[in-house]
Design a protein around this motif. Structure first.
Motif, PDB file in Angstrom:
ATOM      1  N   PHE A  21       0.772  -1.256   0.601  1.00 41.41           N
ATOM      2  CA  PHE A  21       0.424   0.636   0.121  1.00 41.41           C
ATOM      3  C   PHE A  21       0.699   1.326  -0.188  1.00 41.41           C
ATOM      4  N   ASN A  22       2.031   1.173   0.731  1.00 43.90           N
ATOM      5  CA  ASN A  22       3.009   2.463   0.410  1.00 43.90           C
ATOM      6  C   ASN A  22       3.696   2.712  -1.172  1.00 43.90           C
ATOM      7  N   PHE A  23       3.680   1.533  -1.539  1.00 46.89           N
ATOM      8  CA  PHE A  23       4.165   2.146  -3.395  1.00 46.89           C
ATOM      9  C   PHE A  23       2.872   2.068  -3.945  1.00 46.89           C
ATOM     10  N   LEU A  24       1.787   2.177  -3.671  1.00 46.26           N
ATOM     11  CA  LEU A  24       0.126   1.931  -4.361  1.00 46.26           C
ATOM     12  C   LEU A  24       0.300   3.666  -4.147  1.00 46.26           C
ATOM     13  N   HIS A  25       0.912   4.225  -2.926  1.00 47.69           N
ATOM     14  CA  HIS A  25       0.204   5.550  -2.378  1.00 47.69           C
ATOM     15  C   HIS A  25       1.442   6.846  -2.586  1.00 47.69           C
ATOM     16  N   SER A  26       1.963   5.716  -3.522  1.00 46.93           N
ATOM     17  CA  SER A  26       3.698   6.728  -3.633  1.00 46.93           C
ATOM     18  C   SER A  26       3.635   7.925  -3.966  1.00 46.93           C
ATOM     19  N   GLY A  27       2.260   7.910  -5.067  1.00 43.23           N
ATOM     20  CA  GLY A  27       2.444   8.886  -5.924  1.00 43.23           C
ATOM     21  C   GLY A  27       1.639   9.012  -7.751  1.00 43.23           C
ATOM     22  N   ARG A  28       2.684   8.674  -8.385  1.00 45.65           N
ATOM     23  CA  ARG A  28       2.263   8.578  -9.804  1.00 45.65           C
ATOM     24  C   ARG A  28       2.859   7.016 -10.093  1.00 45.65           C
ATOM     25  N   SER A  29       3.584   6.258  -9.052  1.00 51.17           N
ATOM     26  CA  SER A  29       4.921   5.136  -9.826  1.00 51.17           C
ATOM     27  C   SER A  29       3.272   3.998 -10.041  1.00 51.17           C
ATOM     28  N   GLY A  30       2.435   4.095  -9.650  1.00 50.79           N
ATOM     29  CA  GLY A  30       1.825   2.532  -9.542  1.00 50.79           C
ATOM     30  C   GLY A  30       1.201   2.696 -10.914  1.00 50.79           C
ATOM     31  N   TYR A  31       0.979   3.867 -11.078  1.00 49.98           N
ATOM     32  CA  TYR A  31       0.370   3.593 -12.779  1.00 49.98           C
ATOM     33  C   TYR A  31       1.084   3.990 -13.707  1.00 49.98           C
ATOM     34  N   VAL A  32       2.518   4.394 -13.944  1.00 46.38           N
ATOM     35  CA  VAL A  32       3.764   4.582 -14.569  1.00 46.38           C
ATOM     36  C   VAL A  32       3.621   3.383 -14.634  1.00 46.38           C
ATOM     37  N   LEU A  33       4.089   2.350 -13.631  1.00 43.38           N
ATOM     38  CA  LEU A  33       4.167   0.770 -13.315  1.00 43.38           C
ATOM     39  C   LEU A  33       3.103   0.327 -14.065  1.00 43.38           C
ATOM     40  N   LEU A  34       1.536  -0.150 -13.707  1.00 44.94           N
ATOM     41  CA  LEU A  34       0.931  -0.326 -14.877  1.00 44.94           C
ATOM     42  C   LEU A  34       1.323  -0.299 -16.365  1.00 44.94           C
ATOM     43  N   CYS A  35       1.190   1.166 -16.542  1.00 45.77           N
ATOM     44  CA  CYS A  35       1.889   1.955 -17.790  1.00 45.77           C
ATOM     45  C   CYS A  35       2.633   0.375 -18.395  1.00 45.77           C
ATOM     46  N   ALA A  84       9.300   1.441 -25.837  1.00 48.28           N
ATOM     47  CA  ALA A  84       8.281   2.225 -24.698  1.00 48.28           C
ATOM     48  C   ALA A  84       8.313   1.640 -23.435  1.00 48.28           C
ATOM     49  N   GLY A  85       7.962   0.399 -23.544  1.00 48.39           N
ATOM     50  CA  GLY A  85       8.080   0.038 -21.973  1.00 48.39           C
ATOM     51  C   GLY A  85       8.620  -0.383 -21.188  1.00 48.39           C
ATOM     52  N   ALA A  86       9.860  -0.202 -21.774  1.00 46.37           N
ATOM     53  CA  ALA A  86      11.130  -0.367 -21.359  1.00 46.37           C
ATOM     54  C   ALA A  86      11.520   1.114 -20.515  1.00 46.37           C
ATOM     55  N   ILE A  87      11.262   1.727 -21.407  1.00 48.75           N
ATOM     56  CA  ILE A  87      11.838   3.666 -21.250  1.00 48.75           C
ATOM     57  C   ILE A  87      10.815   3.828 -19.782  1.00 48.75           C
ATOM     58  N   VAL A  88       9.661   3.898 -20.050  1.00 45.23           N
ATOM     59  CA  VAL A  88       8.461   3.857 -18.550  1.00 45.23           C
ATOM     60  C   VAL A  88       8.453   3.677 -17.847  1.00 45.23           C
ATOM     61  N   LEU A  89       9.171   2.162 -18.045  1.00 47.87           N
ATOM     62  CA  LEU A  89       9.341   1.382 -16.420  1.00 47.87           C
ATOM     63  C   LEU A  89      10.845   1.513 -15.865  1.00 47.87           C
ATOM     64  N   SER A  90      11.622   2.284 -16.940  1.00 46.62           N
ATOM     65  CA  SER A  90      12.854   2.660 -16.387  1.00 46.62           C
ATOM     66  C   SER A  90      13.296   3.914 -15.436  1.00 46.62           C
ATOM     67  N   LEU A  91      11.759   5.219 -16.165  1.00 49.56           N
ATOM     68  CA  LEU A  91      11.855   6.176 -15.618  1.00 49.56           C
ATOM     69  C   LEU A  91      11.102   6.012 -14.381  1.00 49.56           C
ATOM     70  N   ASN A  92      10.490   4.728 -14.314  1.00 49.15           N
ATOM     71  CA  ASN A  92       9.661   4.632 -12.766  1.00 49.15           C
ATOM     72  C   ASN A  92      10.248   4.544 -12.175  1.00 49.15           C
ATOM     73  N   TYR A  93      11.503   3.367 -12.130  1.00 48.56           N
ATOM     74  CA  TYR A  93      11.997   4.339 -10.912  1.00 48.56           C
ATOM     75  C   TYR A  93      14.375   4.903 -10.814  1.00 48.56           C
ATOM     76  N   LEU A  94      14.186   5.589 -11.631  1.00 49.78           N
ATOM     77  CA  LEU A  94      14.488   7.374 -11.360  1.00 49.78           C
ATOM     78  C   LEU A  94      14.533   8.284  -9.699  1.00 49.78           C
ATOM     79  N   PRO A  95      15.621   8.038  -9.063  1.00 48.96           N
ATOM     80  CA  PRO A  95      14.976   8.932  -8.049  1.00 48.96           C
ATOM     81  C   PRO A  95      14.138  10.797  -8.538  1.00 48.96           C
TER      82      PRO A  95
END
Length: 101
Positions: A21-35, A84-95
């Motif tokens: 739940f902390n991961f899901l509520h951390s902002g955009r991370s959950g949506y970006v991961l699903l995308c 595009a999927g690889a870029i989106v997932l890598s952007l999700n985990y940038l600081p």
């Protein structure tokens, strides 16, 4: 099972649920991961379509079929979706940026 083991299992479960739940509520991370995962899934569907195309079916099996499949328009779409999927997932985990919360 003993009560001590049940307590330990309960603590592990609570910790897992809390971190999820902390991961899901951390902002955009959950949506970006699903995308990103959706883009990778669509790339997989497009790769199946690539090797089922007319060009790939017309070529003899083996290396010739792979060359024919990767020269098709479906392969171009697949490679774009995959990158595009690889870029989106890598952007999700940038600081996060300093001012961003």
């Amino acid at each position: 099972m003993s009560s001590k083991a049940l307590q330990h299992v309960g603590l592990i479960r609570d910790s897992f649920v809390s971190s999820f739940f902390n991961f899901l509520h951390s902002g955009r991370s959950g949506y970006v991961l699903l995308c990103g995962l959706l883009l990778l899934f669509l790339a997989g569907v497009m790769m199946v379509a690539t090797f089922d195309s007319r060009e790939a079916r017309a070529a003899p099996a083996g290396w010739e079929q792979f060359i024919a499949a990767t020269g098709s328009n479906q392969w171009v779409s697949c490679s774009f979706l995959l990158s595009a999927g690889a870029i989106v997932l890598s952007l999700n985990y940038l600081p996060r940026l300093e001012g961003e919360q």
